[in-house]
Design a protein around this motif. Sequence first.
Motif, PDB file in Angstrom:
ATOM      1  N   SER A  87       1.321  20.137 -33.125  1.00  0.00           N
ATOM      2  CA  SER A  87       0.551  18.694 -33.217  1.00  0.00           C
ATOM      3  C   SER A  87       0.685  18.068 -34.321  1.00  0.00           C
ATOM      4  O   SER A  87       1.032  18.985 -35.227  1.00  0.00           O
ATOM      5  N   GLY A  88       0.335  17.034 -34.688  1.00  0.00           N
ATOM      6  CA  GLY A  88       0.424  16.331 -35.956  1.00  0.00           C
ATOM      7  C   GLY A  88      -0.401  15.195 -36.062  1.00  0.00           C
ATOM      8  O   GLY A  88      -0.952  14.684 -35.030  1.00  0.00           O
ATOM      9  N   PHE A  89      -0.528  14.517 -37.162  1.00  0.00           N
ATOM     10  CA  PHE A  89      -1.258  13.267 -37.468  1.00  0.00           C
ATOM     11  C   PHE A  89      -0.346  12.043 -37.913  1.00  0.00           C
ATOM     12  O   PHE A  89       0.447  12.036 -38.320  1.00  0.00           O
ATOM     13  N   TYR A  90      -0.841  10.957 -37.154  1.00  0.00           N
ATOM     14  CA  TYR A  90      -0.423   9.578 -37.661  1.00  0.00           C
ATOM     15  C   TYR A  90      -1.287   8.963 -38.424  1.00  0.00           C
ATOM     16  O   TYR A  90      -2.458   9.378 -38.259  1.00  0.00           O
ATOM     17  N   GLU A  91      -0.928   7.909 -39.393  1.00  0.00           N
ATOM     18  CA  GLU A  91      -1.535   7.484 -40.402  1.00  0.00           C
ATOM     19  C   GLU A  91      -1.757   5.864 -39.643  1.00  0.00           C
ATOM     20  O   GLU A  91      -0.620   5.213 -39.725  1.00  0.00           O
ATOM     21  N   ILE A  92      -2.863   5.576 -39.184  1.00  0.00           N
ATOM     22  CA  ILE A  92      -2.799   4.493 -38.488  1.00  0.00           C
ATOM     23  C   ILE A  92      -3.780   3.274 -39.065  1.00  0.00           C
ATOM     24  O   ILE A  92      -4.718   3.746 -39.644  1.00  0.00           O
ATOM     25  N   THR A  93      -2.957   2.040 -39.214  1.00  0.00           N
ATOM     26  CA  THR A  93      -3.802   0.885 -39.798  1.00  0.00           C
ATOM     27  C   THR A  93      -4.409   0.174 -38.728  1.00  0.00           C
ATOM     28  O   THR A  93      -4.130   0.238 -37.412  1.00  0.00           O
ATOM     29  N   GLU A 101      -4.468  12.080 -34.129  1.00  0.00           N
ATOM     30  CA  GLU A 101      -3.934  13.346 -33.882  1.00  0.00           C
ATOM     31  C   GLU A 101      -2.931  13.232 -32.727  1.00  0.00           C
ATOM     32  O   GLU A 101      -3.594  12.671 -31.546  1.00  0.00           O
ATOM     33  N   ARG A 102      -1.733  13.644 -32.498  1.00  0.00           N
ATOM     34  CA  ARG A 102      -0.716  13.414 -31.191  1.00  0.00           C
ATOM     35  C   ARG A 102      -0.293  14.817 -31.093  1.00  0.00           C
ATOM     36  O   ARG A 102      -0.301  15.752 -31.974  1.00  0.00           O
ATOM     37  N   HIS A 103       0.022  15.066 -29.952  1.00  0.00           N
ATOM     38  CA  HIS A 103       0.546  16.481 -29.358  1.00  0.00           C
ATOM     39  C   HIS A 103       1.780  16.534 -28.826  1.00  0.00           C
ATOM     40  O   HIS A 103       2.024  15.225 -28.001  1.00  0.00           O
ATOM     41  N   ALA A 104       2.755  17.236 -29.018  1.00  0.00           N
ATOM     42  CA  ALA A 104       4.148  17.316 -28.510  1.00  0.00           C
ATOM     43  C   ALA A 104       4.061  18.674 -27.759  1.00  0.00           C
ATOM     44  O   ALA A 104       3.768  19.534 -28.233  1.00  0.00           O
ATOM     45  N   ARG A 105       4.932  18.668 -26.532  1.00  0.00           N
ATOM     46  CA  ARG A 105       5.172  19.777 -25.814  1.00  0.00           C
ATOM     47  C   ARG A 105       6.430  19.669 -25.148  1.00  0.00           C
ATOM     48  O   ARG A 105       7.201  18.732 -24.597  1.00  0.00           O
ATOM     49  N   ALA A 108      -3.018   9.344 -28.406  1.00  0.00           N
ATOM     50  CA  ALA A 108      -4.161  10.287 -29.224  1.00  0.00           C
ATOM     51  C   ALA A 108      -5.055  10.720 -28.209  1.00  0.00           C
ATOM     52  O   ALA A 108      -5.624  10.334 -27.294  1.00  0.00           O
ATOM     53  N   ILE A 109      -5.429  11.886 -28.459  1.00  0.00           N
ATOM     54  CA  ILE A 109      -6.271  12.823 -27.417  1.00  0.00           C
ATOM     55  C   ILE A 109      -7.482  13.260 -28.281  1.00  0.00           C
ATOM     56  O   ILE A 109      -7.164  13.955 -29.317  1.00  0.00           O
ATOM     57  N   ASP A 110      -8.656  13.223 -27.914  1.00  0.00           N
ATOM     58  CA  ASP A 110      -9.752  13.582 -28.872  1.00  0.00           C
ATOM     59  C   ASP A 110     -10.228  15.058 -28.573  1.00  0.00           C
ATOM     60  O   ASP A 110     -10.711  15.873 -29.439  1.00  0.00           O
TER      61      ASP A 110
END
Length: 202
Positions: A130-136, A60-64, A100-102
Amino acid sequence: PFLVLALFREEAETQGAQFRYGVEYRGPPGQGDIVVIASGIWSPEVGQTFGLDLNIRREERHARYLGNLPLPADMPLGIDMDGGWVFRRRDGNLLLVSPAIDSNVEEVFRDWIDRRLPDPAAPRYTKAWSGFYEITPDHHPLVGSTEVPGMWASCGFSGHGVMHSPAVAQSLAAMILGETPPIDISALSPLRTVSLSDPTQM
């Protein structure tokens, strides 16, 4: 990105592609069927229905948007190498994107602002999402054929999907058709066993 994706869809439909929503595909693929898993953060769940283990996790990533800041008109894109934050001027505001922030999202943002901006009391949020990255594991996508005949993958782009999609799609389509792709993307194979991580990359 949303406008770019809308254009991609429009162009695909003019070439005969059909978009169907809410339709469940039950596999495995039949004789001659081709299925491409390109389901973003849901790709692992989709893969599991076909017996595939796609090593992708959600991040999860966040933008402001921060307003009320004296930003120079020619302010470049910045990357805070100390913590992975990205920031740039946009629409007269400071667009700040987190790593990433938990938990305690607002506390983490406030801490960054207090340490990096000269007057921490001045900024105010004008927009947030906020949204999600798909991480490998190696932060490179999984693109190519899988261990299940007829099943292909194009997922795990770690936040770079829109940028890479034209070249990847053209190359993947050629591979599916048994043609030589314009770009050799074989290193991105979902079956790879060697990490593509490069210590010189950010």
